[in-house]
Structures are given as structure tokens and as C-alpha cells.
Design a protein around this motif. Structure first.
Motif, mmCIF file in Angstrom:
data_model
loop_
_atom_site.group_PDB
_atom_site.id
_atom_site.type_symbol
_atom_site.label_atom_id
_atom_site.label_comp_id
_atom_site.label_asym_id
_atom_site.label_seq_id
_atom_site.Cartn_x
_atom_site.Cartn_y
_atom_site.Cartn_z
ATOM 1 N N ILE A 31 0.813 -1.358 0.278
ATOM 2 C CA ILE A 31 0.111 -0.224 -0.021
ATOM 3 C C ILE A 31 0.848 1.497 -0.030
ATOM 4 O O ILE A 31 0.280 2.254 -0.838
ATOM 5 C CB ILE A 31 -1.071 0.327 1.240
ATOM 6 C CG1 ILE A 31 -1.888 -0.908 0.954
ATOM 7 C CG2 ILE A 31 -1.671 1.159 1.570
ATOM 8 C CD1 ILE A 31 -3.128 -1.264 2.288
ATOM 9 N N TYR A 32 1.924 1.276 0.765
ATOM 10 C CA TYR A 32 2.523 1.914 0.582
ATOM 11 C C TYR A 32 3.251 2.459 -0.662
ATOM 12 O O TYR A 32 3.835 4.221 -1.067
ATOM 13 C CB TYR A 32 3.491 1.989 2.139
ATOM 14 C CG TYR A 32 4.826 3.789 2.313
ATOM 15 C CD1 TYR A 32 4.249 4.255 3.338
ATOM 16 C CD2 TYR A 32 5.838 3.199 1.789
ATOM 17 C CE1 TYR A 32 5.576 5.607 3.896
ATOM 18 C CE2 TYR A 32 6.655 5.058 2.024
ATOM 19 C CZ TYR A 32 6.647 5.237 2.840
ATOM 20 O OH TYR A 32 6.972 6.244 3.174
ATOM 21 N N TYR A 34 2.823 1.752 -3.495
ATOM 22 C CA TYR A 34 1.663 2.018 -4.598
ATOM 23 C C TYR A 34 1.330 3.723 -4.171
ATOM 24 O O TYR A 34 0.948 4.738 -5.604
ATOM 25 C CB TYR A 34 0.309 1.133 -4.623
ATOM 26 C CG TYR A 34 -0.823 1.919 -5.264
ATOM 27 C CD1 TYR A 34 -0.646 1.152 -6.228
ATOM 28 C CD2 TYR A 34 -1.908 2.821 -4.477
ATOM 29 C CE1 TYR A 34 -1.620 1.645 -7.415
ATOM 30 C CE2 TYR A 34 -3.025 2.913 -5.872
ATOM 31 C CZ TYR A 34 -2.450 2.196 -7.043
ATOM 32 O OH TYR A 34 -3.815 2.999 -8.227
ATOM 33 N N LEU A 55 1.095 5.119 8.006
ATOM 34 C CA LEU A 55 0.975 3.673 7.933
ATOM 35 C C LEU A 55 2.253 3.453 7.853
ATOM 36 O O LEU A 55 2.955 1.788 8.395
ATOM 37 C CB LEU A 55 1.405 3.476 6.181
ATOM 38 C CG LEU A 55 0.146 3.721 5.531
ATOM 39 C CD1 LEU A 55 -0.012 4.603 3.758
ATOM 40 C CD2 LEU A 55 -0.506 1.878 5.480
#
Length: 210
Positions: A31-32, A34, A55
Motif C-alpha cells: 500500500i505504501y 503504491y 502506515l
């Protein structure tokens, strides 16, 4: 100091253990990457910067918990004293789920601190100008890792003492034993806990909560 001969632990890791102990961290990393990989700090909104810090906190907390629990288990086994059960503070055989010791607690604190220190170094190298200018908050991640690691390790111990069954069979502490194996063992004795979660699930829940 010596390792109690009744304490045994398999060194083999299967895919379930890898997933439970690394799945959440890998997802946070994806996620980070992306959302923020290749983007400059001045390109991010205030909300995105807050999400970035969140995050990072979650990632450090997850691996601090994993490291703290591992260090506590491996180094705590070297303690000359028997551990005590976290729920009753009564002595239990080494290897019992939910057992804690002074050495184990110190090891868990150090394990979390090691993750936090690594994060401190890497983040300061990557975002030095953002920290220096005050765009990103200066957070002592080494202390954060220590506290989250200790919290995660204690959560793991609490879950292990209550929701994971530990049995004494042939003078050895074992867990994740199925009903057929219990029937075959005439001297099986429940040390603590309930047969609700497996060891992998305990690790997953503890690290997820942290």
C-alpha cells in the motif's frame, strides 16, 4: 544459564507461519509503495502525509511485535528461572504459551527497539530534508518500536495463556495437538489455556492488534 531439556521448538517454517507472521507487513508495504513511491513530499497533501505516517507506524508496530515475540521466545528460554504465567503469575514449565520471564521481557523490549532503530535510520536517510524542515514530524521510532514490541509480545502471551492450549506430554510442553494425539498420550496434562487458536493464529492476531 542453560536451556531446559523439556523445551523444544521446531525450526521449520511452513507457508502458514510465513503468511501469519509477514502477511500484514507485506500488505502495508505494498500500500505504501503504491501510494507514495516516486512522489516528492511537496506533492503530497496534508491528509496524504498523515496517512503516510500512519502506515509507517503500523508497519513498525507489526514488525516490532514479531521481533519482540521472537526475541522473547528464543532468549527467554535461556533464563535460569522458570517463567510465570501472565494470567496467574504462577511458575509454569519453559515453553508454555503465555509464560513470561524477566529475561524474556527485556528481550522483547530490545527486539522492538531494534526494529524502531532500523526505521529511524532508514527514514532519516530517505526523508532527511522533510524531517529537517518540519514537514514530517520527528518521532523517536526506536522508542515507539520498543513500546509497541513490548505491547505486542504481552498481547501474544495473553492470547497464548487463554486461547491456546499448552499440554505437558512425556515431560515436554507441546501445543497445537489434535484430539487423536491426545488420546494416544496417557500422561497428557493441560498446563493452561483453551484449544481455540493455533500458534499461527495467536501470532497473527497479536501482530494485527499491535
Amino acid at each position: 544459564m542453560s536451556i531446559d531439556p523439556s523445551y523444544t521448538k521446531s525450526s521449520c517454517r511452513d507457508w502458514k507461519q510465513v503468511l501469519c507472521n509477514g502477511g500484514i507487513g507485506s500488505l502495508l508495504s505494498l500500500i505504501y509503495q503504491y501510494m507514495f513511491d516516486g512522489r516528492q513530499m511537496d506533492q503530497l497533501t496534508v491528509g496524504e502525509r498523515k496517512l503516510m505516517v500512519l502506515l509507517i507506524w503500523a508497519y513498525i508496530g507489526f514488525y516490532a511485535c514479531c521481533a519482540a515475540d521472537t526475541w522473547a521466545s528464543e532468549l527467554g528460554a535461556l533464563s535460569s528461572d522458570w517463567p510465570v504465567l501472565i494470567t496467574t503469575l504462577k511458575p509454569v514449565p519453559p515453553g508454555t504459551n503465555g509464560g513470561i520471564s524477566k529475561l524474556g521481557l527485556l528481550a522483547s523490549f530490545a527486539g522492538g527497539a531494534a526494529i524502531g532503530l532500523a526505521a529511524d535510520i532508514c527514514l532519516w536517510i530517505q526523508y532527511f530534508s522533510a524531517y529537517r524542515s518540519g514537514v514530517l514530524p520527528k518521532i523517536p521510532y526506536n522508542m515507539l518500536g520498543s513500546l509497541l514490541g513490548m505491547l505486542g509480545s504481552l498481547t501474544d502471551s495473553l492470547l497464548g495463556a487463554t486461547m491456546q492450549a499448552s499440554y505437558l506430554i512425556n515431560k515436554r510442553v507441546v501445543s497445537d495437538v489434535d484430539a487423536r494425539e491426545l488420546k494416544k498420550a496417557d500422561d497428557a496434562k493441560l498446563v493452561c489455556g483453551n484449544d481455540i487458536l493455533s500458534n499461527n493464529m495467536v501470532n497473527f492476531v497479536a501482530s494485527a492488534l499491535t
